[in-house]
Scaffold this motif. Structure first.
Motif, PDB file in Angstrom:
ATOM      1  N   GLN A 119      -8.338   1.352   2.555  1.00 25.20           N
ATOM      2  CA  GLN A 119      -9.244   2.694   2.010  1.00 25.20           C
ATOM      3  C   GLN A 119      -8.872   4.108   2.600  1.00 25.20           C
ATOM      4  OE1 GLN A 119     -12.838   0.534   3.664  1.00 25.20           O
ATOM      5  NE2 GLN A 119     -13.571   1.965   2.034  1.00 25.20           N
ATOM      6  N   HIS A 120      -8.325   3.976   3.999  1.00 26.45           N
ATOM      7  CA  HIS A 120      -8.093   5.287   4.609  1.00 26.45           C
ATOM      8  C   HIS A 120      -6.580   5.665   4.874  1.00 26.45           C
ATOM      9  CE1 HIS A 120     -12.537   5.348   4.925  1.00 26.45           C
ATOM     10  NE2 HIS A 120     -12.289   4.157   5.356  1.00 26.45           N
ATOM     11  N   GLY A 121      -5.688   4.756   4.884  1.00 24.96           N
ATOM     12  CA  GLY A 121      -4.211   4.794   4.930  1.00 24.96           C
ATOM     13  C   GLY A 121      -3.973   5.117   6.590  1.00 24.96           C
ATOM     14  N   ALA A 122      -4.921   4.909   7.322  1.00 24.87           N
ATOM     15  CA  ALA A 122      -4.800   4.876   8.932  1.00 24.87           C
ATOM     16  C   ALA A 122      -5.775   4.145   9.584  1.00 24.87           C
ATOM     17  CB  ALA A 122      -4.704   6.451   9.152  1.00 24.87           C
ATOM     18  N   ILE A 123      -5.467   3.902  10.979  1.00 23.22           N
ATOM     19  CA  ILE A 123      -6.418   3.370  11.972  1.00 23.22           C
ATOM     20  C   ILE A 123      -5.955   4.387  13.168  1.00 23.22           C
ATOM     21  CG2 ILE A 123      -7.331   1.478  13.250  1.00 23.22           C
ATOM     22  CD1 ILE A 123      -6.780  -0.183  10.931  1.00 23.22           C
ATOM     23  N   GLY A 124      -6.679   5.042  13.591  1.00 21.65           N
ATOM     24  CA  GLY A 124      -6.556   5.862  14.799  1.00 21.65           C
ATOM     25  C   GLY A 124      -4.997   6.505  14.418  1.00 21.65           C
ATOM     26  N   HIS A 125      -4.297   6.271  15.625  1.00 21.52           N
ATOM     27  CA  HIS A 125      -2.827   7.005  15.286  1.00 21.52           C
ATOM     28  C   HIS A 125      -1.848   6.426  14.660  1.00 21.52           C
ATOM     29  CE1 HIS A 125      -2.755   4.482  19.036  1.00 21.52           C
ATOM     30  NE2 HIS A 125      -1.400   4.397  18.595  1.00 21.52           N
ATOM     31  N   TYR A 126      -2.453   4.917  14.010  1.00 20.63           N
ATOM     32  CA  TYR A 126      -1.423   4.293  13.245  1.00 20.63           C
ATOM     33  C   TYR A 126      -1.553   4.849  11.776  1.00 20.63           C
ATOM     34  CZ  TYR A 126      -0.623   0.858  17.018  1.00 20.63           C
ATOM     35  OH  TYR A 126      -0.520   0.187  18.147  1.00 20.63           O
ATOM     36  N   VAL A 127      -0.622   5.551  11.377  1.00 21.01           N
ATOM     37  CA  VAL A 127      -0.798   6.164   9.873  1.00 21.01           C
ATOM     38  C   VAL A 127       0.268   5.675   8.926  1.00 21.01           C
ATOM     39  CG1 VAL A 127      -0.772   8.267   8.747  1.00 21.01           C
ATOM     40  CG2 VAL A 127      -1.666   8.302  11.047  1.00 21.01           C
ATOM     41  N   VAL A 128      -0.252   5.015   7.761  1.00 23.73           N
ATOM     42  CA  VAL A 128       0.830   4.904   6.799  1.00 23.73           C
ATOM     43  C   VAL A 128       1.312   5.784   6.058  1.00 23.73           C
ATOM     44  CG1 VAL A 128       0.966   3.305   4.653  1.00 23.73           C
ATOM     45  CG2 VAL A 128      -0.783   2.633   6.378  1.00 23.73           C
ATOM     46  N   LYS A 129       2.809   5.879   6.615  1.00 25.00           N
ATOM     47  CA  LYS A 129       3.386   7.309   6.135  1.00 25.00           C
ATOM     48  C   LYS A 129       4.281   6.611   4.899  1.00 25.00           C
ATOM     49  CE  LYS A 129       3.393   9.690  10.396  1.00 25.00           C
ATOM     50  NZ  LYS A 129       3.930   9.555  11.570  1.00 25.00           N
ATOM     51  N   LEU A 176       0.824  -0.984   0.070  1.00 25.29           N
ATOM     52  CA  LEU A 176      -0.010   0.036   0.019  1.00 25.29           C
ATOM     53  C   LEU A 176       0.858   1.130  -0.167  1.00 25.29           C
ATOM     54  CD1 LEU A 176      -2.949   1.074   0.387  1.00 25.29           C
ATOM     55  CD2 LEU A 176      -2.421   1.180   3.017  1.00 25.29           C
ATOM     56  N   ASN A 177       0.684   2.113  -1.026  1.00 24.74           N
ATOM     57  CA  ASN A 177       1.474   3.301  -1.231  1.00 24.74           C
ATOM     58  C   ASN A 177       0.548   4.568  -0.510  1.00 24.74           C
ATOM     59  OD1 ASN A 177       3.764   2.461  -2.768  1.00 24.74           O
ATOM     60  ND2 ASN A 177       2.382   2.453  -4.350  1.00 24.74           N
ATOM     61  N   LYS A 178      -0.510   4.539  -0.715  1.00 28.72           N
ATOM     62  CA  LYS A 178      -1.458   5.511   0.049  1.00 28.72           C
ATOM     63  C   LYS A 178      -2.887   4.889  -0.196  1.00 28.72           C
ATOM     64  CE  LYS A 178      -1.423   9.349  -3.390  1.00 28.72           C
ATOM     65  NZ  LYS A 178      -0.530   8.936  -4.407  1.00 28.72           N
ATOM     66  N   PRO A 179      -3.690   5.573   0.525  1.00 24.76           N
ATOM     67  CA  PRO A 179      -5.181   5.002   0.262  1.00 24.76           C
ATOM     68  C   PRO A 179      -5.346   4.678  -1.345  1.00 24.76           C
ATOM     69  CG  PRO A 179      -5.006   6.652   1.920  1.00 24.76           C
ATOM     70  CD  PRO A 179      -3.842   6.674   1.394  1.00 24.76           C
ATOM     71  N   HIS A 180      -5.936   3.534  -1.543  1.00 27.44           N
ATOM     72  CA  HIS A 180      -6.432   3.218  -3.017  1.00 27.44           C
ATOM     73  C   HIS A 180      -5.236   3.034  -3.985  1.00 27.44           C
ATOM     74  CE1 HIS A 180     -10.561   2.525  -1.805  1.00 27.44           C
ATOM     75  NE2 HIS A 180     -10.534   3.708  -1.425  1.00 27.44           N
ATOM     76  N   ASP A 181      -4.004   3.201  -3.348  1.00 26.89           N
ATOM     77  CA  ASP A 181      -2.973   3.049  -4.375  1.00 26.89           C
ATOM     78  C   ASP A 181      -1.855   1.854  -4.067  1.00 26.89           C
ATOM     79  OD1 ASP A 181      -0.624   3.427  -5.794  1.00 26.89           O
ATOM     80  OD2 ASP A 181      -0.186   5.456  -5.107  1.00 26.89           O
ATOM     81  N   VAL A 182      -2.163   0.827  -4.592  1.00 24.77           N
ATOM     82  CA  VAL A 182      -1.229  -0.465  -4.187  1.00 24.77           C
ATOM     83  C   VAL A 182      -0.276  -0.773  -5.511  1.00 24.77           C
ATOM     84  CG1 VAL A 182      -2.872  -1.587  -2.535  1.00 24.77           C
ATOM     85  CG2 VAL A 182      -3.419  -1.874  -5.096  1.00 24.77           C
ATOM     86  N   ALA A 183       0.600  -1.814  -5.048  1.00 26.33           N
ATOM     87  CA  ALA A 183       1.438  -1.996  -6.127  1.00 26.33           C
ATOM     88  C   ALA A 183       2.299  -3.340  -5.904  1.00 26.33           C
ATOM     89  CB  ALA A 183       2.570  -1.000  -6.306  1.00 26.33           C
ATOM     90  N   PHE A 184       2.544  -4.165  -6.895  1.00 22.86           N
ATOM     91  CA  PHE A 184       3.185  -5.419  -6.566  1.00 22.86           C
ATOM     92  C   PHE A 184       4.718  -5.108  -6.777  1.00 22.86           C
ATOM     93  CE2 PHE A 184      -0.806  -6.729  -7.916  1.00 22.86           C
ATOM     94  CZ  PHE A 184      -1.309  -7.714  -6.960  1.00 22.86           C
ATOM     95  N   VAL A 185       5.458  -5.260  -5.693  1.00 27.95           N
ATOM     96  CA  VAL A 185       6.924  -4.955  -5.707  1.00 27.95           C
ATOM     97  C   VAL A 185       7.625  -6.208  -5.348  1.00 27.95           C
ATOM     98  CG1 VAL A 185       8.616  -3.437  -4.653  1.00 27.95           C
ATOM     99  CG2 VAL A 185       6.367  -2.656  -5.315  1.00 27.95           C
ATOM    100  N   ASP A 186       8.695  -6.492  -5.999  1.00 26.84           N
ATOM    101  CA  ASP A 186       9.456  -7.560  -5.738  1.00 26.84           C
ATOM    102  C   ASP A 186      10.760  -6.878  -4.756  1.00 26.84           C
ATOM    103  OD1 ASP A 186      10.530  -9.904  -5.360  1.00 26.84           O
ATOM    104  OD2 ASP A 186      11.285 -10.151  -7.450  1.00 26.84           O
TER     105      ASP A 186
END
Ligand SMILES: NC(=O)c1ccc[n+]([C@@H]2O[C@H](COP(=O)([O-])OP(=O)(O)OC[C@H]3O[C@@H](n4cnc5c(N)ncnc54)[C@H](O)[C@@H]3O)[C@@H](O)[C@H]2O)c1
Ligand SMILES: OC[C@H](O)C(O)[C@@H](O)CO
Length: 366
Positions: free
Chosen positions: A61-71, A21-31
């Protein structure tokens, strides 16, 4: 450090493709680079199957759950089973080729929570697919051997991927201290609620009521394990509670109520459904703050507990419940898809079309 490596999946040549997951709704397959053993107590595991959890979908969907944020880009997934492909020199309980259920959170083992027997509450927990830590939708995964649980011959790797949500349910029902003959009401008939109902029954509960707002989920609950089902109405929590008590013949209330929905009306109904001196366990996670019927808690001297993930013995018991046939997790598997179809699988979960969908590892032929 000496290690051994021989298996049908060769970590030297097989893919370590990862679903990121790069950011919400932006995913990729990376080796990504293959992980390596960090010490002699680790094993390297080829990931065979991973279930999609509501939290994975929430991050997507949202890139975060509470204070856990995907940076930073993060590999999703944490409900996995795999095969040991390399074992550190100090590993005695597992060997190359063993099929295992993967516990995906690694505590520090030194803090007050860990030493006090509550490692699931370790403040320094490294939990898969909880930022900043990567998850298990990848080719290979390194884990401490004592967080890998060997699957008996009669448990499949696909069932092994269901051990994670089952361990969540085992922890919740253990918090409730369910005993034979008791009545248990479970709010929510998603995977966690269904598994709580099944574990409560396996622990000896004779009345198990599933409550939801979606009829199809309750139809499944009835066929899976519940003795009674109730579709929540748009009425007060007191009225819903009265209906549940009447429907299931609970008299003044249930011995145990479990919230596995995280929804405010459901939590309120819990407090009005439990009997005097009964137990309420909060397993569902929703809004931080809600209106809570505190007088019902006081006046009935209800025992209230929270439940978070799983701790000592929960994974082990979850595997045993599957192996003994007491909890038929395979009935929850709606579909198994190839790794390349991971994003579509997330869309299906979001649309509520499935109970549990499994994604085969990148080296798995589906
Ligand atoms: N405590 C933990 O460690 C832990 C671990 C995993 C998941 N969870 C939480 O457990 C809950 C259940 O997880 P899941 O994967 O089964 O989620 P899910 O979304 O699949 O299931 C939730 C169910 O609750 C139902 N629901 C919604 N409002 C309701 C209401 N008012 N009354 C009754 N039912 C209602 C939904 O229709 C759905 O079937 C979620 O809140 C999740 O965040 C907690
Ligand atoms: O089953 C474990 C849960 O899904 C996790 O705690 C999740 O919320 C991510 O941190």
């Amino acid at each position: 450090m000496s290690t051994t490596t021989t298996t049908t999946i060769n970590p030297k040549t097989a893919s370590n493709l990862s679903f990121i997951l790069n950011k919400p709704h932006d995913v990729a397959f990376v080796d990504r680079p293959k992980p390596t053993l960090q010490n002699e107590h680790d094993v390297l595991v080829a990931v065979n199957y991973t279930g999609i959890c509501g939290s994975d979908v929430h991050y997507w969907q949202h890139g975060a759950i509470g204070h856990y944020v995907v940076k930073d880009p993060m590999v999703l997934g944490h409900e996995s089973a795999g095969t040991v492909v390399e074992a550190g020199s100090a590993v005695t309980e597992l060997k190359v080729g063993d099929r295992i259920a993967l516990e995906p959170g690694y505590p520090c083992r030194h803090c007050e929570a860990c030493l006090g027997g509550h490692y699931n509450l370790c403040p320094d927990m490294r939990f898969a697919a909880t930022p900043p830590y990567d998850g298990t939708l990848t080719g290979f995964w390194t884990a401490p051997a004592d967080f890998c649980y060997k699957l008996p011959d009669n448990v499949t790797l696909q069932e092994g991927a269901l051990v994670e949500p089952l361990a969540v349910a085992v922890h919740i029902v253990r918090q409730a201290v369910v005993t034979p003959g008791q009545s248990v009401v479970v709010m929510g008939a998603g995977p966690v609620g269904l598994l709580c109902a099944a574990v409560a029954k396996a622990f000896g509960a004779t009345t198990v009521v599933s409550v939801d707002i979606v009829e199809s989920k309750l139809n499944f609950a009835k066929s899976f394990c519940s003795t009674h089902t109730y579709i929540s109405q748009r009425v007060s929590a007191e009225e819903n509670a009265a209906n549940i008590r009447k429907l299931a013949g609970l008299g003044s209330g249930a011995d145990v109520v479990i919230d596995a929905s995280g929804a405010e009306p459901s939590i309120q109904t819990c407090l009005h459904t439990v009997r005097t001196g009964g137990t309420y366990v909060q397993g569902g996670m929703g809004r931080d703050n809600i209106t809570f019927p505190i007088m019902a808690l006081c006046l009935k001297e209800v025992t209230a507990k929270g439940s978070f993930r799983y701790g000592s013995g929960d994974y082990k018991l979850a595997v045993e419940l599957i192996a003994s046939g007491k909890v038929e997790v395979k009935k929850l598997i709606s579909e198994v898809v190839a790794f390349k179809d991971a994003e579509d699988a997330f869309k299906k979960v979001k649309q509520g079309e499935v109970i549990k969908i499994l994604i085969g590892g990148p080296n798995e032929k589906i």
